[in-house]
Design a protein around this motif. Structure first.
Motif, PDB file in Angstrom:
ATOM      1  N   ARG A 471     -16.755  15.797  29.879  1.00 15.21           N
ATOM      2  CA  ARG A 471     -15.637  15.262  29.104  1.00 15.21           C
ATOM      3  C   ARG A 471     -14.269  15.777  29.216  1.00 15.21           C
ATOM      4  NH1 ARG A 471     -18.285  12.151  25.848  1.00 15.21           N
ATOM      5  NH2 ARG A 471     -19.834  11.950  27.744  1.00 15.21           N
ATOM      6  N   GLU A 472     -13.120  15.123  29.390  1.00 14.66           N
ATOM      7  CA  GLU A 472     -11.792  15.726  29.454  1.00 14.66           C
ATOM      8  C   GLU A 472     -11.652  16.628  27.850  1.00 14.66           C
ATOM      9  OE1 GLU A 472      -8.464  13.600  30.740  1.00 14.66           O
ATOM     10  OE2 GLU A 472      -9.558  13.441  32.682  1.00 14.66           O
ATOM     11  N   GLY A 473     -11.211  17.726  27.548  1.00 18.46           N
ATOM     12  CA  GLY A 473     -10.955  18.275  26.553  1.00 18.46           C
ATOM     13  C   GLY A 473     -12.041  18.990  25.791  1.00 18.46           C
ATOM     14  N   ILE A 474     -13.116  18.730  26.397  1.00 15.10           N
ATOM     15  CA  ILE A 474     -14.229  19.431  25.410  1.00 15.10           C
ATOM     16  C   ILE A 474     -15.154  20.582  26.540  1.00 15.10           C
ATOM     17  CG2 ILE A 474     -16.467  18.979  24.506  1.00 15.10           C
ATOM     18  CD1 ILE A 474     -14.245  17.731  22.958  1.00 15.10           C
ATOM     19  N   LEU A 475     -15.273  21.752  25.854  1.00 16.28           N
ATOM     20  CA  LEU A 475     -15.862  22.669  26.650  1.00 16.28           C
ATOM     21  C   LEU A 475     -17.237  23.361  25.536  1.00 16.28           C
ATOM     22  CD1 LEU A 475     -13.037  24.653  28.140  1.00 16.28           C
ATOM     23  CD2 LEU A 475     -14.311  23.106  29.029  1.00 16.28           C
ATOM     24  N   PRO A 476     -18.494  23.187  25.871  1.00 17.56           N
ATOM     25  CA  PRO A 476     -19.615  23.590  24.938  1.00 17.56           C
ATOM     26  C   PRO A 476     -20.127  24.800  25.546  1.00 17.56           C
ATOM     27  CG  PRO A 476     -20.399  21.751  26.551  1.00 17.56           C
ATOM     28  CD  PRO A 476     -18.738  22.059  26.726  1.00 17.56           C
ATOM     29  N   TYR A 477     -19.704  26.104  24.930  1.00 16.64           N
ATOM     30  CA  TYR A 477     -19.977  27.277  25.500  1.00 16.64           C
ATOM     31  C   TYR A 477     -21.426  27.811  24.613  1.00 16.64           C
ATOM     32  CZ  TYR A 477     -16.409  28.528  28.448  1.00 16.64           C
ATOM     33  OH  TYR A 477     -15.146  28.679  29.483  1.00 16.64           O
ATOM     34  N   ALA A 478     -22.468  28.214  25.459  1.00 19.41           N
ATOM     35  CA  ALA A 478     -23.686  29.257  24.807  1.00 19.41           C
ATOM     36  C   ALA A 478     -22.746  30.388  24.584  1.00 19.41           C
ATOM     37  CB  ALA A 478     -24.614  29.262  25.735  1.00 19.41           C
ATOM     38  N   PHE A 479     -23.092  30.783  23.086  1.00 22.55           N
ATOM     39  CA  PHE A 479     -22.520  32.185  22.799  1.00 22.55           C
ATOM     40  C   PHE A 479     -23.275  33.075  22.260  1.00 22.55           C
ATOM     41  CE2 PHE A 479     -18.405  33.788  22.063  1.00 22.55           C
ATOM     42  CZ  PHE A 479     -17.487  32.847  22.676  1.00 22.55           C
ATOM     43  N   TYR A 480     -24.645  33.268  22.611  1.00 25.87           N
ATOM     44  CA  TYR A 480     -25.664  34.360  22.295  1.00 25.87           C
ATOM     45  C   TYR A 480     -25.898  34.236  20.718  1.00 25.87           C
ATOM     46  CZ  TYR A 480     -25.799  36.153  26.975  1.00 25.87           C
ATOM     47  OH  TYR A 480     -25.977  36.433  28.400  1.00 25.87           O
ATOM     48  N   ASN A 491      -5.537  19.659  24.021  1.00 21.70           N
ATOM     49  CA  ASN A 491      -4.149  19.985  24.083  1.00 21.70           C
ATOM     50  C   ASN A 491      -4.319  21.294  24.414  1.00 21.70           C
ATOM     51  OD1 ASN A 491      -1.703  21.323  23.744  1.00 21.70           O
ATOM     52  ND2 ASN A 491      -1.516  20.570  21.642  1.00 21.70           N
ATOM     53  N   PRO A 492      -4.050  21.433  25.802  1.00 18.94           N
ATOM     54  CA  PRO A 492      -4.343  23.035  26.533  1.00 18.94           C
ATOM     55  C   PRO A 492      -3.925  23.997  26.108  1.00 18.94           C
ATOM     56  CG  PRO A 492      -3.908  21.174  28.023  1.00 18.94           C
ATOM     57  CD  PRO A 492      -3.738  20.727  26.830  1.00 18.94           C
ATOM     58  N   ASP A 493      -2.585  23.977  25.383  1.00 24.67           N
ATOM     59  CA  ASP A 493      -2.221  25.227  24.960  1.00 24.67           C
ATOM     60  C   ASP A 493      -2.348  25.529  23.375  1.00 24.67           C
ATOM     61  OD1 ASP A 493      -0.521  25.992  27.119  1.00 24.67           O
ATOM     62  OD2 ASP A 493       0.915  24.287  26.972  1.00 24.67           O
ATOM     63  N   GLU A 494      -3.211  24.558  22.596  1.00 23.63           N
ATOM     64  CA  GLU A 494      -3.561  24.947  21.514  1.00 23.63           C
ATOM     65  C   GLU A 494      -5.112  24.756  21.101  1.00 23.63           C
ATOM     66  OE1 GLU A 494      -1.384  22.740  18.525  1.00 23.63           O
ATOM     67  OE2 GLU A 494       0.465  23.252  19.108  1.00 23.63           O
ATOM     68  N   PRO A 495      -5.943  25.401  22.020  1.00 19.61           N
ATOM     69  CA  PRO A 495      -7.350  25.401  21.856  1.00 19.61           C
ATOM     70  C   PRO A 495      -7.860  25.680  20.417  1.00 19.61           C
ATOM     71  CG  PRO A 495      -6.824  27.437  23.068  1.00 19.61           C
ATOM     72  CD  PRO A 495      -5.417  26.548  22.854  1.00 19.61           C
ATOM     73  N   SER A 496      -8.990  24.946  20.220  1.00 24.53           N
ATOM     74  CA  SER A 496      -9.665  25.263  18.867  1.00 24.53           C
ATOM     75  C   SER A 496     -11.074  25.102  19.113  1.00 24.53           C
ATOM     76  CB  SER A 496      -9.129  24.325  17.896  1.00 24.53           C
ATOM     77  OG  SER A 496      -9.252  22.830  18.365  1.00 24.53           O
TER      78      SER A 496
END
Length: 563
Positions: A471-480, A491-496
């Motif tokens: 999906r454009e704009g969505i990054l689901p990270y596993a984070f321990y 909005n690449p310059d304002e990630p949240s």
């Protein structure tokens, strides 16, 4: 102000005298002797009482010991935290609590999930994510007592290697390529002090390379082995116990077409790495897979700083500020990250090479892979400094997301940032910004995830091939210990961070020495809007409005794609 730790000033750990016999390790260690990273003093890191934030150590040595600090929770946190997500199902089945790989394959209208690591494999029918069925077990099952007895075990020196599964139009079948890597964990802890274990790895009687299977059904008895190859370039016909190099690391990059890329150290001389339980500095190989029954080596990519005994490589190694620290992973851990297959017009692959940084590789001629760009990153000891690259957004934004991951618990290492790297000019990659560091919810009993115990930091966003389209704009990270954190980069310059699920620790289900490795992987069904989160006490099916309404019906289109 940094709060003082309750423990005294830490000195360099005593692990016994240096004892090196192996000639490659001896040559590597002699290049930069006596520069081991010391333990930091107790007042140089810890909780800042004014901000409620944890200040990470600037640098730490390789360590698997616990390093508690003042302000850390006394007990494992058994609460969970969720925002903008929903738990659709939970399954308390543990293949292994440390790390597993996953694949999804559809057969005859059913969807199957493979979860595995080396000799432990489980196959689940996930056609209905709310009613998952375990259909096959091979190897052990883990619980609060540790690893159970193996069921239906693999033959000695065999296993289930990290796999890419794709549709082969040339054969009209699913093809599985399994990676066979040298075993390190459980064999070697410190190559500088354990010469017998080093020798055991050099002579290990298992394949260093990959196997290719035809998949005629979902279960192992349906699979036919059609090819076996070693990545040893000097001894391609050698028996297993005489093969050199690392074998294939992690999952091969293969889309079912004519070309496959793997990460591999092709000889024992690819040895310029400081990491104490690894003997190899891996580069990359390209393979002709136009006939999956007869894979042919096309090219080997080596970058400066990998080969011991070569003056130019050794000079490049010594120019790296990590040389001699006895902690840094050098070289590839995963294969090339390729956003578009070369068969479909793709031009570039992106290489994460630990303490050697990012390389941009021109793959248009698979017989002549060429480095066109390189980027170094700030030193971040210990842990793995460069392991994963998310390339799902690069064609829309020109940005890739580069990260390592933590190897220590109690935040006893520098934080592993996720770098947004601009590769719109592939010859000049540069850091645009960092993704935000996750913070606990207001109702938690801690103000920084480091206080929650265990490991904290990014792992990966899943796999380069997952059902449907990223999906454009969505990054689901596993984070321990922070579970899954879903980043909005539309909005690449304002990630949240716009969604998260932080699962509980489960002391009643996890053996004590594996407790800190809470959430180690995600796999996303983009075609059904389901995020699978894999933890040390089982796995979860999750949904979030950021992806859209989840589907619990059988998939409409088979995966992997048969186009």
């Amino acid at each position: 102000m940094i709060a003082l730790l309750s423990s005294p000033v830490l000195q360099a750990a005593e692990h016994g005298p240096i004892n090196i016999i192996d000639p490659h390790v001896k040559s590597q260690a002699s290049l930069a002797p006596g520069k081991e990273t010391p333990h930091p003093t107790s007042d140089s890191y810890g909780m800042d009482p004014q901000t409620g934030r944890f200040t990470h150590p600037v640098a730490t040595p390789f360590s698997h010991d616990n390093h508690p600090f003042e302000g850390q929770l006394d007990e494992w946190d058994t609460r969970s935290y969720i925002h903008n997500m929903a738990i659709e199902a939970y399954y308390p089945i543990t293949v292994e609590p440390f790390h597993t790989w996953q694949n999804i394959v559809d057969f005859d209208g059913k969807r199957f999930l493979y979860q595995y690591v080396r000799r432990d494999l489980k196959i689940f029918d996930i056609t209905n994510p709310r009613d998952v069925q375990l259909v096959y077990t091979k190897g052990a099952t883990w619980d609060e007592n540790g690893s159970g007895e193996e069921i239906n075990p693999y033959p000695e020196n065999d296993m289930f290697g990290a796999a890419s599964i794709q549709w082969s139009s040339s054969l009209g079948k699913y093809i599985m390529v399994q990676a066979f890597e040298i075993r390190r964990f459980g064999v070697l802890e410190d190559k500088y002090r354990q010469p017998e274990e080093v020798e055991e790895i050099r002579n290990a009687n298992h394949l260093k390379g990959f196997k290719v299977y035809e998949m005629n059904g979902p279960l192992p008895e349906d699979w036919e082995l059609i090819a076996t190859r070693t990545t040893d370039i000097n001894n391609p016909d050698a028996p297993n116990d005489q093969q050199e190099g690392s074998g294939v690391r992690d999952i091969p990059t293969y889309f079912g077409g004519d070309v496959m890329y793997v990460a591999a150290a092709p000889s024992d001389s690819h040895a310029l790495t400081e990491y104490p339980n690894d003997l190899y500095n891996a580069g990359y190989q390209s393979w002709d897979m136009s006939d999956p029954r007869n894979p042919r080596l096309l090219d080997v990519l080596t970058v400066p700083g990998q080969i011991v005994g070569d003056p130019e490589h050794e000079a490049a190694f010594l120019a790296n500020p990590r040389a001699g620290n006895r902690s840094s992973w050098m070289g590839a851990r995963m294969s090339l990250f390729v956003p578009t297959p070369v068969e479909e017009g793709g031009q570039y692959g992106y290489a994460a090479m630990g303490g050697m940084g990012l390389y941009v590789v021109d793959i248009t001629d698979s017989q002549n892979m060429r480095v066109v760009g390189h980027l170094d990153f700030p030193v971040s000891l210990a842990g793995t400094e460069g392991d994963n690259i998310d390339v799902s957004q690069v064609e829309a934004t020109g940005l890739i997301y580069y990260s390592g991951y933590p190897l220590a618990e109690d935040c006893y290492e520098a934080y592993k940032d996720i770098y947004a790297v601009d590769v719109s000019d592939p010859t000049n990659p540069h850091i645009r910004h960092l993704l935000p560091r996750p913070t606990p919810p207001a109702d938690a009993e801690f103000t920084d995830f480091c206080q929650r115990k265990g490991s904290f930091g990014p792992k990966r966003t899943g796999y380069y091939t997952q059902p449907g389209s990223s999906r454009e704009g969505i990054l689901p990270y596993a984070f321990y210990n922070a579970g899954v954190q879903v980043f909005d980069v539309s909005n690449p310059d304002e990630p949240s961070i716009e969604a998260y699920f932080v699962p509980p620790f489960a002391p009643d289900r996890v053996v004590s020495y594996a407790m800190g490795n809470l959430a180690h992987g995600v796999y996303v069904e983009y075609d059904r809007n389901i995020i699978w989160l894999f933890t040390n006490h089982g796995f979860y099916a999750l949904s979030t409005p950021l992806l859209g309404e989840p589907s619990f019906s059988p998939p409409e289109t088979s995966w992997p794609s048969r186009d």
